[in-house]
Design a protein around this motif. Sequence first.
Motif, PDB file in Angstrom:
ATOM      1  N   LYS A 153       0.836  -1.210   0.000  1.00  0.00           N
ATOM      2  CA  LYS A 153       0.000   0.000   0.000  1.00  0.00           C
ATOM      3  C   LYS A 153       0.869   1.258   0.000  1.00  0.00           C
ATOM      4  O   LYS A 153       0.643   2.186  -0.790  1.00  0.00           O
ATOM      5  CB  LYS A 153      -0.911  -0.004   1.227  1.00  0.00           C
TER       6      LYS A 153
ATOM      7  N   ASP B  60      -5.997  -3.971   1.573  1.00  0.00           N
ATOM      8  CA  ASP B  60      -6.449  -4.418   0.249  1.00  0.00           C
ATOM      9  C   ASP B  60      -7.338  -3.362  -0.413  1.00  0.00           C
ATOM     10  O   ASP B  60      -7.215  -3.091  -1.611  1.00  0.00           O
ATOM     11  CB  ASP B  60      -7.212  -5.734   0.390  1.00  0.00           C
ATOM     12  N   GLU B  61      -8.203  -2.759   0.375  1.00  0.00           N
ATOM     13  CA  GLU B  61      -9.084  -1.719  -0.168  1.00  0.00           C
ATOM     14  C   GLU B  61      -8.277  -0.527  -0.672  1.00  0.00           C
ATOM     15  O   GLU B  61      -8.543   0.011  -1.754  1.00  0.00           O
ATOM     16  CB  GLU B  61     -10.067  -1.269   0.911  1.00  0.00           C
TER      17      GLU B  61
ATOM     18  N   VAL C  73      -7.948  -6.357   5.218  1.00  0.00           N
ATOM     19  CA  VAL C  73      -9.099  -5.776   4.505  1.00  0.00           C
ATOM     20  C   VAL C  73      -8.851  -4.299   4.195  1.00  0.00           C
ATOM     21  O   VAL C  73      -9.088  -3.834   3.069  1.00  0.00           O
ATOM     22  CB  VAL C  73     -10.385  -5.944   5.340  1.00  0.00           C
TER      23      VAL C  73
ATOM     24  N   GLN D 233      -6.309  -1.454  -3.978  1.00  0.00           N
ATOM     25  CA  GLN D 233      -7.121  -1.518  -5.195  1.00  0.00           C
ATOM     26  C   GLN D 233      -7.638  -0.148  -5.630  1.00  0.00           C
ATOM     27  O   GLN D 233      -8.021   0.030  -6.790  1.00  0.00           O
ATOM     28  CB  GLN D 233      -8.286  -2.486  -4.982  1.00  0.00           C
ATOM     29  N   LYS D 234      -7.624   0.816  -4.716  1.00  0.00           N
ATOM     30  CA  LYS D 234      -8.028   2.177  -5.076  1.00  0.00           C
ATOM     31  C   LYS D 234      -6.855   3.005  -5.605  1.00  0.00           C
ATOM     32  O   LYS D 234      -7.059   4.104  -6.114  1.00  0.00           O
ATOM     33  CB  LYS D 234      -8.634   2.885  -3.856  1.00  0.00           C
TER      34      LYS D 234
END
Length: 209
Positions: A123, A166-167, A163, A170-171
Amino acid sequence: MKRDISIILSLIALVGVIILAMLWCCRSMSLSAVSLDTFIGVMAATIGLLVTFAIGWQVINALDIKNKLAEIEKLKDEITEQRTEINRLVTRSKFDSNVNQSYTMHKLGSHHRAFACTLEAIKYGLALDDAYEELDVLLVNLKVFAVNSQREHCYQSERDMMVAADEAIQKSPKFALIKDKYTDALSEYNKFFSHVFPDPKDKKNTDKK
């Protein structure tokens, strides 16, 4: 410099006013042979001179304000650059911290935690411009940790971390660069269902209640 110019212009204006006052008094009391035309001419010239000085002074002020605004804009740009650099250093620090923690957790046999830390590192890595090679290594590690995690249980804090990371991943605008390897690693992780247990501290608190 500006203060000196202000004093000079003020003195010139004061002298001009005194001259006009003297001419007016002389004309009014008929103490001199100054004709009306001469008096009006001197007054017009003096007033014109004073107006010229006034306009010049406004021009000087305008130029000074322009220079001040330019300095402010330059300062704003410097502050923006410093803020950007600070944010980059903070992101790099978090990236390195999660990378190191993922290796530590892997050595300790806590592969779910290693997987979660790797997601966190990815991230932050996507927010950096100099971490592309390191991201390739992390994606390989992610799949390895995914395979190893199938033999152990997962804690709630680890799942929450996964979670959220991952969010965010993907953004990210750069997600397309890692999409194939990333989804492959996640597919490997999701092959087997892992029971999610409360964290050890939470479990103790639950037992006490």
